[in-house]
Design an enzyme around this catalytic site. Structure first.
Site, PDB file in Angstrom:
ATOM      1  N   ILE A  72      12.894  -2.300   8.313  1.00 48.97           N
ATOM      2  CA  ILE A  72      12.540  -3.639   8.784  1.00 48.97           C
ATOM      3  C   ILE A  72      13.283  -4.578   7.835  1.00 48.97           C
ATOM      4  O   ILE A  72      13.263  -4.393   6.613  1.00 48.97           O
ATOM      5  CB  ILE A  72      11.006  -3.863   8.781  1.00 48.97           C
ATOM      6  N   SER A  73      13.990  -5.567   8.401  1.00 48.49           N
ATOM      7  CA  SER A  73      14.882  -6.390   7.581  1.00 48.49           C
ATOM      8  C   SER A  73      14.107  -7.301   6.625  1.00 48.49           C
ATOM      9  O   SER A  73      12.938  -7.622   6.853  1.00 48.49           O
ATOM     10  CB  SER A  73      15.773  -7.250   8.470  1.00 48.49           C
ATOM     11  N   GLN A  74      14.820  -7.720   5.603  1.00 51.47           N
ATOM     12  CA  GLN A  74      14.291  -8.647   4.599  1.00 51.47           C
ATOM     13  C   GLN A  74      13.858  -9.965   5.263  1.00 51.47           C
ATOM     14  O   GLN A  74      14.603 -10.516   6.083  1.00 51.47           O
ATOM     15  CB  GLN A  74      15.440  -8.907   3.618  1.00 51.47           C
TER      16      GLN A  74
END
Ligand code: SAH
Length: 220
Positions: A69-71
């Site tokens: 899951i992206s930053q």
């Protein structure tokens, strides 16, 4: 747990990320509507149960199948780059957990999102349904081909790195539309790139920021 303090800390971290990268991105703040969407979508619901407490750290987290899951800062920046309005139709490539799709759903009329790994696609669809996001449609297919039946799109966000802009996606971008996509090879330099298409259909690319994304993989 409501994680109110952690959520506020995440917002503060996004704001300092924006300030630190101002020279590169040309932005000293993000659209307040984007920040409001980040505040509203419960990030802890999108990470594996044992990682809820870490959900608000300003970094990517593993979510299984070798994916992340992206930053939060990058999710917010990519959303901001699309300059969405209430009427926008958006395509996301790389549903993953569904978190970015949920953020987009707060700012657009309809979100379409494609994931190539069946287990992730199924889990995200179920999660988004249970959480009551009604303006998101997902499917399991190869994002390189886009979603022609639902095109053209006002905005396209690609959350995996591709060696170049996939031609089908460029084709499915509406004149006046905007695409945010990390361009580059795995484990080498990737550049978050903004692609704009003007009303005559002429496209332009703008380098925004160096980033590190999982690779976009062709085929399912
Ligand atoms: N946006 C996600 C995180 C994305 S991680 C979130 O908010 O959680 C990148 C995702 O892109 C992975 O799930 C990966 O399986 C997917 N992906 C990679 N190549 C793809 C392709 N060709 N088509 C669709 N999805 C792809």
């Amino acid at each position: 747990m409501t994680y109110e303090r952690e959520r506020e800390q995440m917002i503060a971290d996004i704001e300092s990320g924006v300030a630190l990268t101002r020279a590169m991105t040309g932005r000293d703040h993000l659209d307040p509507r984007v920040m409001e969407a980040v505040r509203r979508v419960p990030r802890e619901e999108f990470v594996p149960d044992n990682m809820r407490a870490s959900a608000f750290r300003d970094g990517a987290l593993p979510v299984g199948h070798g994916q992340t899951i992206s930053q939060p800062y990058i999710v917010a920046l990519m959303t901001d780059l699309l300059e969405l309005s209430d009427d926008s139709i958006v395509l996301e490539i790389g549903t993953g957990t569904g978190y970015q799709a949920a953020i987009l759903s707060q700012l657009a009329r309809q979100v379409y999102s494609i994931e190539r790994i069946p287990e992730l696609a199924r889990a995200a669809q179920q999660r988004l349904g249970e959480m009551g996001y009604e303006n998101i449609e997902t499917r399991c297919s190869d994002g390189y081909l886009g979603w022609p039946e639902k095109s053209p799109f006002d905005g396209i966000v690609v959350t995996a790195a591709a060696p170049e802009v996939p031609p089908a996606l460029l084709e499915q971008l509406k004149p006046g539309g905007r695409m945010a996509i990390p361009i580059g090879l795995p484990y080498s330099h990737q550049e978050l790139t903004l692609v704009t298409k003007d009303s005559q259909g002429k496209t332009d690319t703008h380098d925004i920021l160096g980033v590190a994304f999982v690779p976009m993989v062709e085929g399912v």
